[in-house]
Design an enzyme around this catalytic site. Structure first.
Site, PDB file in Angstrom:
ATOM      1  N   GLY A   1       0.761  -1.272   0.075  1.00 34.89           N
ATOM      2  CA  GLY A   1      -0.101  -0.177  -0.164  1.00 34.89           C
ATOM      3  C   GLY A   1       1.008   1.259   0.058  1.00 34.89           C
ATOM      4  O   GLY A   1       1.564   1.440   0.780  1.00 34.89           O
TER       5      GLY A   1
ATOM      6  N   SER B   1       0.030   4.606   0.382  1.00 34.27           N
ATOM      7  CA  SER B   1      -0.502   5.797   0.678  1.00 34.27           C
ATOM      8  C   SER B   1      -0.039   6.301   1.967  1.00 34.27           C
ATOM      9  O   SER B   1       1.070   6.044   2.297  1.00 34.27           O
ATOM     10  CB  SER B   1      -2.120   5.688   0.321  1.00 34.27           C
ATOM     11  N   TYR B   2      -1.044   7.141   2.607  1.00 37.08           N
ATOM     12  CA  TYR B   2      -0.449   7.773   3.832  1.00 37.08           C
ATOM     13  C   TYR B   2       0.290   6.796   4.818  1.00 37.08           C
ATOM     14  O   TYR B   2       1.460   6.908   5.116  1.00 37.08           O
ATOM     15  CB  TYR B   2      -1.776   8.317   4.685  1.00 37.08           C
ATOM     16  N   ILE B   3      -0.166   5.707   5.069  1.00 35.12           N
ATOM     17  CA  ILE B   3       0.257   4.912   6.266  1.00 35.12           C
ATOM     18  C   ILE B   3       1.435   4.216   5.552  1.00 35.12           C
ATOM     19  O   ILE B   3       2.522   4.026   6.240  1.00 35.12           O
ATOM     20  CB  ILE B   3      -0.699   3.865   6.696  1.00 35.12           C
TER      21      ILE B   3
ATOM     22  N   HIS C   1       9.269  37.451   5.682  1.00 33.38           N
ATOM     23  CA  HIS C   1      10.371  36.869   5.239  1.00 33.38           C
ATOM     24  C   HIS C   1      11.003  36.480   6.132  1.00 33.38           C
ATOM     25  O   HIS C   1      11.473  37.423   7.182  1.00 33.38           O
ATOM     26  CB  HIS C   1      10.657  37.809   4.052  1.00 33.38           C
TER      27      HIS C   1
HETATM   28  C1  LIG Z   1      -1.102   4.922  11.404  1.00 31.01           C
HETATM   29  C2  LIG Z   1      -2.007   5.935  11.417  1.00 31.01           C
HETATM   30  C3  LIG Z   1      -1.716   7.397  11.097  1.00 31.01           C
HETATM   31  C4  LIG Z   1      -2.696   8.626  11.145  1.00 31.01           C
HETATM   32  N1  LIG Z   1      -2.256   9.689  11.126  1.00 31.01           N
HETATM   33  C5  LIG Z   1      -2.979  10.562  11.031  1.00 31.01           C
HETATM   34  C6  LIG Z   1      -2.469  12.068  11.031  1.00 31.01           C
HETATM   35  O1  LIG Z   1      -1.385  12.471  11.142  1.00 31.01           O
HETATM   36  N2  LIG Z   1      -3.489  13.105  11.058  1.00 31.01           N
HETATM   37  C7  LIG Z   1      -4.790  12.720  10.985  1.00 31.01           C
HETATM   38  O2  LIG Z   1      -5.696  13.983  10.952  1.00 31.01           O
HETATM   39  N3  LIG Z   1      -5.345  11.450  11.261  1.00 31.01           N
HETATM   40  C8  LIG Z   1      -4.563  10.467  11.156  1.00 31.01           C
HETATM   41  N4  LIG Z   1      -4.791   9.139  11.103  1.00 31.01           N
HETATM   42  C9  LIG Z   1      -6.259   8.940  11.193  1.00 31.01           C
HETATM   43  C10 LIG Z   1      -6.957   9.162  12.524  1.00 31.01           C
HETATM   44  O3  LIG Z   1      -6.193   8.385  13.464  1.00 31.01           O
HETATM   45  C11 LIG Z   1      -8.209   8.875  12.584  1.00 31.01           C
HETATM   46  O4  LIG Z   1      -9.150   9.795  11.663  1.00 31.01           O
HETATM   47  C12 LIG Z   1      -9.076   9.340  13.722  1.00 31.01           C
HETATM   48  O5  LIG Z   1      -8.387   8.584  15.066  1.00 31.01           O
HETATM   49  C13 LIG Z   1     -10.426   8.765  13.907  1.00 31.01           C
HETATM   50  O6  LIG Z   1     -11.206   9.116  14.948  1.00 31.01           O
HETATM   51  P1  LIG Z   1     -12.560   8.566  15.518  1.00 31.01           P
HETATM   52  O7  LIG Z   1     -12.777   9.129  16.629  1.00 31.01           O
HETATM   53  O8  LIG Z   1     -13.306   8.320  14.417  1.00 31.01           O
HETATM   54  O9  LIG Z   1     -11.993   6.996  15.930  1.00 31.01           O
HETATM   55  P2  LIG Z   1     -10.893   6.311  16.544  1.00 31.01           P
HETATM   56  O10 LIG Z   1      -9.888   7.320  16.997  1.00 31.01           O
HETATM   57  O11 LIG Z   1     -10.313   5.077  15.996  1.00 31.01           O
HETATM   58  O12 LIG Z   1     -11.800   5.743  18.114  1.00 31.01           O
HETATM   59  C14 LIG Z   1     -12.655   4.922  18.078  1.00 31.01           C
HETATM   60  C15 LIG Z   1     -12.804   4.591  19.534  1.00 31.01           C
HETATM   61  O13 LIG Z   1     -13.996   3.439  19.741  1.00 31.01           O
HETATM   62  C16 LIG Z   1     -13.531   2.394  20.211  1.00 31.01           C
HETATM   63  N5  LIG Z   1     -14.700   1.468  20.167  1.00 31.01           N
HETATM   64  C17 LIG Z   1     -14.673   0.857  18.806  1.00 31.01           C
HETATM   65  N6  LIG Z   1     -16.030  -0.075  19.026  1.00 31.01           N
HETATM   66  C18 LIG Z   1     -16.500   0.164  20.123  1.00 31.01           C
HETATM   67  C19 LIG Z   1     -17.325  -0.510  20.817  1.00 31.01           C
HETATM   68  N7  LIG Z   1     -18.101  -1.543  20.383  1.00 31.01           N
HETATM   69  N8  LIG Z   1     -17.681  -0.448  22.301  1.00 31.01           N
HETATM   70  C20 LIG Z   1     -16.633   0.671  22.746  1.00 31.01           C
HETATM   71  N9  LIG Z   1     -15.707   1.170  22.363  1.00 31.01           N
HETATM   72  C21 LIG Z   1     -15.723   0.886  20.803  1.00 31.01           C
HETATM   73  C22 LIG Z   1     -12.089   1.947  19.853  1.00 31.01           C
HETATM   74  O14 LIG Z   1     -11.578   1.028  20.716  1.00 31.01           O
HETATM   75  C23 LIG Z   1     -11.563   3.302  19.611  1.00 31.01           C
HETATM   76  O15 LIG Z   1     -10.935   3.899  20.895  1.00 31.01           O
HETATM   77  C24 LIG Z   1      -4.133   8.157  11.070  1.00 31.01           C
HETATM   78  C25 LIG Z   1      -4.315   7.013  11.254  1.00 31.01           C
HETATM   79  C26 LIG Z   1      -3.222   5.829  11.263  1.00 31.01           C
HETATM   80  C27 LIG Z   1      -4.091   4.378  11.497  1.00 31.01           C
HETATM   81  N1  LIG Z   2      -0.982  11.996   7.363  1.00 32.86           N
HETATM   82  C1  LIG Z   2      -2.320  11.369   7.813  1.00 32.86           C
HETATM   83  O1  LIG Z   2      -3.211  12.201   7.922  1.00 32.86           O
HETATM   84  C2  LIG Z   2      -2.566  10.066   7.938  1.00 32.86           C
HETATM   85  C3  LIG Z   2      -1.659   9.152   8.230  1.00 32.86           C
HETATM   86  C4  LIG Z   2      -1.987   7.874   8.083  1.00 32.86           C
HETATM   87  C5  LIG Z   2      -3.234   7.511   7.963  1.00 32.86           C
HETATM   88  N2  LIG Z   2      -4.092   8.369   7.793  1.00 32.86           N
HETATM   89  C6  LIG Z   2      -5.498   7.900   7.710  1.00 32.86           C
HETATM   90  O2  LIG Z   2      -5.701   6.563   7.506  1.00 32.86           O
HETATM   91  C7  LIG Z   2      -6.488   6.145   6.467  1.00 32.86           C
HETATM   92  C8  LIG Z   2      -5.853   4.685   5.822  1.00 32.86           C
HETATM   93  O3  LIG Z   2      -4.665   5.047   5.319  1.00 32.86           O
HETATM   94  P1  LIG Z   2      -3.949   4.006   4.219  1.00 32.86           P
HETATM   95  O4  LIG Z   2      -2.973   4.589   3.757  1.00 32.86           O
HETATM   96  O5  LIG Z   2      -4.059   2.433   4.890  1.00 32.86           O
HETATM   97  O6  LIG Z   2      -4.884   3.812   3.172  1.00 32.86           O
HETATM   98  P2  LIG Z   2      -5.630   4.689   1.957  1.00 32.86           P
HETATM   99  O7  LIG Z   2      -6.939   4.155   1.555  1.00 32.86           O
HETATM  100  O8  LIG Z   2      -5.444   5.940   1.956  1.00 32.86           O
HETATM  101  O9  LIG Z   2      -4.640   3.815   0.731  1.00 32.86           O
HETATM  102  C9  LIG Z   2      -4.386   2.535   0.456  1.00 32.86           C
HETATM  103  C10 LIG Z   2      -3.529   2.218  -0.478  1.00 32.86           C
HETATM  104  O10 LIG Z   2      -3.277   0.915  -0.654  1.00 32.86           O
HETATM  105  C11 LIG Z   2      -3.397   0.475  -2.078  1.00 32.86           C
HETATM  106  N3  LIG Z   2      -3.998  -0.765  -2.237  1.00 32.86           N
HETATM  107  C12 LIG Z   2      -5.310  -1.193  -1.912  1.00 32.86           C
HETATM  108  N4  LIG Z   2      -5.578  -2.428  -1.728  1.00 32.86           N
HETATM  109  C13 LIG Z   2      -4.387  -3.108  -2.181  1.00 32.86           C
HETATM  110  C14 LIG Z   2      -3.698  -4.041  -2.782  1.00 32.86           C
HETATM  111  N5  LIG Z   2      -4.487  -5.394  -2.399  1.00 32.86           N
HETATM  112  N6  LIG Z   2      -2.656  -4.440  -2.832  1.00 32.86           N
HETATM  113  C15 LIG Z   2      -1.505  -3.302  -3.065  1.00 32.86           C
HETATM  114  N7  LIG Z   2      -1.999  -2.019  -2.946  1.00 32.86           N
HETATM  115  C16 LIG Z   2      -3.383  -1.809  -2.257  1.00 32.86           C
HETATM  116  C17 LIG Z   2      -4.453   1.679  -2.557  1.00 32.86           C
HETATM  117  O11 LIG Z   2      -4.344   1.706  -3.957  1.00 32.86           O
HETATM  118  C18 LIG Z   2      -3.893   2.972  -1.927  1.00 32.86           C
HETATM  119  O12 LIG Z   2      -2.910   3.374  -2.387  1.00 32.86           O
HETATM  120  C19 LIG Z   2      -6.415   7.314   5.445  1.00 32.86           C
HETATM  121  O13 LIG Z   2      -7.656   7.122   4.739  1.00 32.86           O
HETATM  122  C20 LIG Z   2      -6.144   8.472   6.270  1.00 32.86           C
HETATM  123  O14 LIG Z   2      -7.277   9.246   6.544  1.00 32.86           O
HETATM  124  C21 LIG Z   2      -3.908   9.669   7.615  1.00 32.86           C
END
Ligand SMILES: Cc1cc2nc3c(=O)[nH]c(=O)nc-3n(C[C@H](O)[C@H](O)[C@H](O)COP(=O)(O)OP(=O)(O)OC[C@H]3O[C@@H](n4cnc5c(N)ncnc54)[C@H](O)[C@@H]3O)c2cc1C
Ligand SMILES: NC(=O)c1ccc[n+]([C@@H]2O[C@H](COP(=O)([O-])OP(=O)(O)OC[C@H]3O[C@@H](n4cnc5c(N)ncnc54)[C@H](O)[C@@H]3O)[C@@H](O)[C@H]2O)c1
Length: 460
Positions: A177, A179-181, A441
């Site tokens: 993948g 993309s972001y992650i 600047h």
């Molecule tokens: C590796 C990574 C990097 C990221 N970096 C960024 C970034 O730099 N900037 C950015 O804006 N976004 C980033 N994101 C995305 C961001 O983390 C999410 O968009 C954000 O956390 C979403 O918030 P949320 O409140 O919707 O859900 P979450 O933060 O996922 O919270 C949901 C909560 O609900 C709880 N829960 C779920 N089901 C139940 C249930 N049935 N009962 C009780 N509790 C439950 C879970 O345990 C969790 O604590 C990143 C994501 C990942 C994976």
């Molecule tokens: N900087 C940030 O804000 C940040 C950082 C990390 C994550 N996130 C959030 O987490 C979410 C998930 O991030 P992500 O990067 O996992 O998902 P994404 O949906 O952004 O990208 C997934 C990538 O995997 C590729 N892909 C999908 N299926 C595949 C396969 N079978 N084989 C190979 N490649 C495949 C897609 O073409 C795409 O490029 C994002 O939507 C983002 O909002 C945000």
């Protein structure tokens, strides 16, 4: 045992706690239910720990480049991955504890630990107890998608959560993948010393962006030694001794990628499959996201869905904005809506990509008349002085209204600088007004007026 509340919030992620606090402030009795860690994905396995590691990786990168700045480091560079992890854990742990302490101190909010499941439209069960409320707010977030790829079940693969637990740098990391992650982790671990290959099924990485953005990001990551396998339309896995072989195409004569570790970063899936939503009658879309209207209401009266689980945003700031919309409507008599928000986000590679609004491709697809301008970071004084000149900035402007349709700032400080253009878009500011401003600047954003002064019709 049964308990009745005015409101129940399920999930203590990025929208739920703030909403619980506002509701309690307004005199409501609120339960917030969390099954795992307070702070959710962002604080524990997302934004906070990854950006802490981006900082460690940047320190390593800068140390390797120190000679460019006339700074000599005696002896070889060493990465102490256990210390990198410990630093990240302290930052993430402090954030979680601050959230927990804050929630615990709010009068009228009960934090209940456990998994919530609907037993009716206005009641949920947690740890065998029934909780009832006329208003229920879903903030359940999502988790890493793990699609059914051949061989995946037979290997030990990593996700964003388990990768953060490593206290040794993987020798050879295969990232599925691009993309972001995938890209953030790819650069982090490359800079910490791993060999890294990114396998992406699309013909280019970050395929939502304009082609020149994808090409520039790929190019600076390649310069750091990251390899790319694009068009990987047919991925399968196989164990080979201690290693893992990842085949990227169906053609058997194409060599597989061999790695010590595999990270799956192919998107997210919402945590809506184990909530009993069918019992409550809440409608989901085909991908499992809760269907909401512009005010975050589901199809069931008294149930709202906020954050990643509604599929209308996938970032911390969009989850938090969902809270602001719901609080404004329910508590302030203010009519905020999802449609008021402009898409804005950053990709935290180094240099980062700050993005707002439409891409040029989107403007073209919509048939909008537009003008465009780009400027390489080699022509941005601040970037030159910092010795970080990779990337470019680009603005797409509506040719009829002179307003900003979208922008990309791929370069040092791009994640911060892009906000100037976000605020301009929100305020309906024209390119001509930006052209007439006097910025500080030396900054990256000081070139926005110059950029607006060089707008041209697109090449046809
Ligand atoms: C590796 C990574 C990097 C990221 N970096 C960024 C970034 O730099 N900037 C950015 O804006 N976004 C980033 N994101 C995305 C961001 O983390 C999410 O968009 C954000 O956390 C979403 O918030 P949320 O409140 O919707 O859900 P979450 O933060 O996922 O919270 C949901 C909560 O609900 C709880 N829960 C779920 N089901 C139940 C249930 N049935 N009962 C009780 N509790 C439950 C879970 O345990 C969790 O604590 C990143 C994501 C990942 C994976
Ligand atoms: N900087 C940030 O804000 C940040 C950082 C990390 C994550 N996130 C959030 O987490 C979410 C998930 O991030 P992500 O990067 O996992 O998902 P994404 O949906 O952004 O990208 C997934 C990538 O995997 C590729 N892909 C999908 N299926 C595949 C396969 N079978 N084989 C190979 N490649 C495949 C897609 O073409 C795409 O490029 C994002 O939507 C983002 O909002 C945000």
């Amino acid at each position: 045992m049964e308990q009745t509340f005015d409101a129940i919030v399920i999930g203590a992620g990025q929208a739920g706690p703030a909403l619980a606090a506002r509701l309690a402030e307004a005199g409501r009795k609120v339960a917030i239910i969390e099954r795992h860690l307070v702070g959710g994905t962002c604080v524990n396995t997302g934004c906070t720990p990854t950006k802490a590691m981006v900082a460690s990786a940047y320190a390593a990168h800068l140390a390797r480049r120190s000679g460019d700045y006339g700074v000599k480091i005696a002896g070889p560079l060493a990465i102490d991955m256990a210390a990198v992890k410990a630093r990240k854990d302290v930052i993430s742990g402090n954030s979680r504890r601050n959230n927990e302490n804050w929630l615990a101190g709010i009068e009228g909010v009960s934090l209940i630990r456990g998994h919530a499941r609907f037993t009716g439209p206005h009641e949920v069960e947690v740890n065998g107890q029934t909780l009832r409320a006329p208003q229920i707010f879903l903030n359940v977030g999502g988790r890493a998608a793990t699609p059914d790829m051949p061989g995946l079940g037979k290997i030990d693969y990593l996700t964003n959560s388990s990768l953060l637990e490593l206290d040794e740098v993987p020798k050879r990391l295969i990232v599925i993948g691009g993309s972001y992650i995938g890209l953030e982790f790819a650069q982090i671990f490359r800079r910490l010393g791993a060999e890294v290959t990114v396998v992406e099924m699309s013909p280019r990485i970050v395929a939502r962006e304009d082609e020149e953005v994808s090409a520039a990001v790929q190019s600076f990551l390649e310069e750091e030694g990251i390899r790319f396998r694009l068009n990987a339309e047919c991925i399968s896995f196989e164990k080979r001794g201690d290693d893992i072989a990842a085949a990227a195409t169906c053609a058997s004569d194409e060599p597989a990628e061999i790695g010590s570790h595999v990270l799956l970063a192919v998107g997210r899936r919402p945590n809506t499959d184990d909530l009993g939503l069918d019992t409550a009658g809440v409608a989901l879309d085909q991908r499992g996201y809760v269907v909401v209207d512009e005010e975050l209401r589901t199809n069931v009266e008294g149930i709202w869905a906020l954050g990643d689980c509604n599929g209308r945003g996938a970032f911390t700031h969009t989850a938090y904005n969902d809270f602001e919309i719901v609080a404004a409507i329910l508590l302030d008599g203010d009519s905020r809506r999802l449609g008021d928000r402009f898409p804005v986000y950053a990709l935290y590679t180094d240099p980062p990509l700050g993005r707002v609004g439409m891409t040029e491709a989107q403007a073209r697809e919509k048939g909008l008349p537009y003008k465009v301008a780009t400027r390489p970071m080699t022509r941005v004084g601040r970037a030159v002085e910092k010795g970080e000149t990779k990337g470019f900035m680009k603005a797409v402007i509506d040719a009829r209204t002179d307003r900003i349709l979208g922008a990309a700032v791929l370069g040092v400080g791009g994640d911060e600088a892009v906000h100037g253009l976000l605020y301009a878009m929100q305020g309906g500011v024209t390119a001509d007004t930006i052209r007439r401003t006097t910025p500080i600047h030396p900054t990256v954003a000081e070139l926005f007026p110059t950029l607006m002064g060089s707008l041209q019709p697109p090449e046809s």
